[in-house]
Design a protein around this motif. Structure first.
Motif: not given
Length: 278
Positions: A217-222
């Motif tokens: 979430g902190s690097v905008a990945k799923t």
């Protein structure tokens, strides 16, 4: 995996989407399949592939492997260029030269077995080059990586759907999945391969799930869990034909945010209650 059409694409740069549309991954794959197969040497836990200028550009566009030796120069401060230049080999005047590419195990076997576009050899201690068939190459890779069949099945599953797959080690994952070249788009998924054969699951506790979810979430990945399971426990994994005996199931792990899932009426009522208290 969710339909990629339903996911917001995070492009890098204003013209990135147009560039990707003009150079689809399927077209790059077709061009790779049509070339005269270059030769590679199986070395330790990778394959060193000797390519000409055109082959190097196609591998670079499809994000297979990396130039060898790797570049030591710092990345440019401006927006990434597509395709990114190959250090010392990006000049069209170097078309008559040759370039080494270092391929990971999954990448090399995919190009050899699935796309049938490269030939891989093993060099003996006497300096003799011995051609490796897919069966022989498979067995060598089995010795180099634990659970190689499961990892390769996951890798080939993503690549067959035209996702660009790279190493995920910098994010604590096995792979990263992109819709196109990483110079054009941010990755959608951080992938963990779940073989189902570990003594303890890699995300067996809530702490494990929470830690990976927070990191992604902190690097905008799923976070994408890929469960690769044998249909039959007695299947012989010493031949690549065993890949047909594996099933792949994917699970997306997302944080649930209550404020984004409330009914409109509830939210309106909440706003009204807040005004009454002022």
């Amino acid at each position: 995996m969710a339909d990629s059409k339903d996911r917001k694409v995070r492009w890098k740069g204003r013209d990135a989407s147009e560039t990707a549309l003009s150079s689809p991954m399927s077209g790059i794959y077709n061009a790779i399949k049509e070339w005269t197969p270059p030769s590679g040497i199986f070395a330790d836990s990778s394959v060193l592939l000797l390519t000409n200028w055109e082959q190097a550009q196609l591998l670079n566009r499809a994000c297979f492997g990396r130039p060898y030796p790797p570049a030591t120069a710092p990345p440019p401060s401006s927006a990434p260029a597509y395709p990114p230049p190959i250090p010392g080999f990006g000049d069209p005047e170097a078309k008559d030269g040759m370039q080494l590419f270092q391929l990971g195990l999954e990448e090399a076997f995919f190009l050899s077995h699935e796309m049938k576009c490269i030939q891989i050899y093993y060099q003996t201690s006497e300096g003799e080059r011995v051609f490796l068939s897919d069966d022989e190459l498979w067995r060598r890779m089995l010795k180099k990586r634990l659970h190689f069949p499961q990892f390769y099945k996951a890798y080939s599953h993503l690549r067959s759907k035209r996702w660009v797959v790279t190493s995920g080690i910098q994010f604590g994952a096995d792979f990263m999945a992109y819709r196109h070249h990483p110079s054009l788009v941010h990755s959608d998924y951080a992938v963990l391969v779940m073989s189902g054969e570990e003594k303890a699951s890699r995300v067996s506790t809530w702490t494990d799930v929470h830690a990976m979810g927070r990191l992604c979430g902190s690097v905008a990945k799923t976070l994408l869990l890929m469960y690769v399971k044998r249909k039959d426990a007695a299947v012989d994994s010493t031949f690549p034909s065993c890949l047909e005996e594996f099933d792949v199931e994917t699970v997306e792990v997302n944080r649930w945010l209550p404020e984004k899932n409330r009914e409109a009426d509830d939210k309106s009522q909440e706003n009204s209650d807040l005004k009454d208290t002022e």
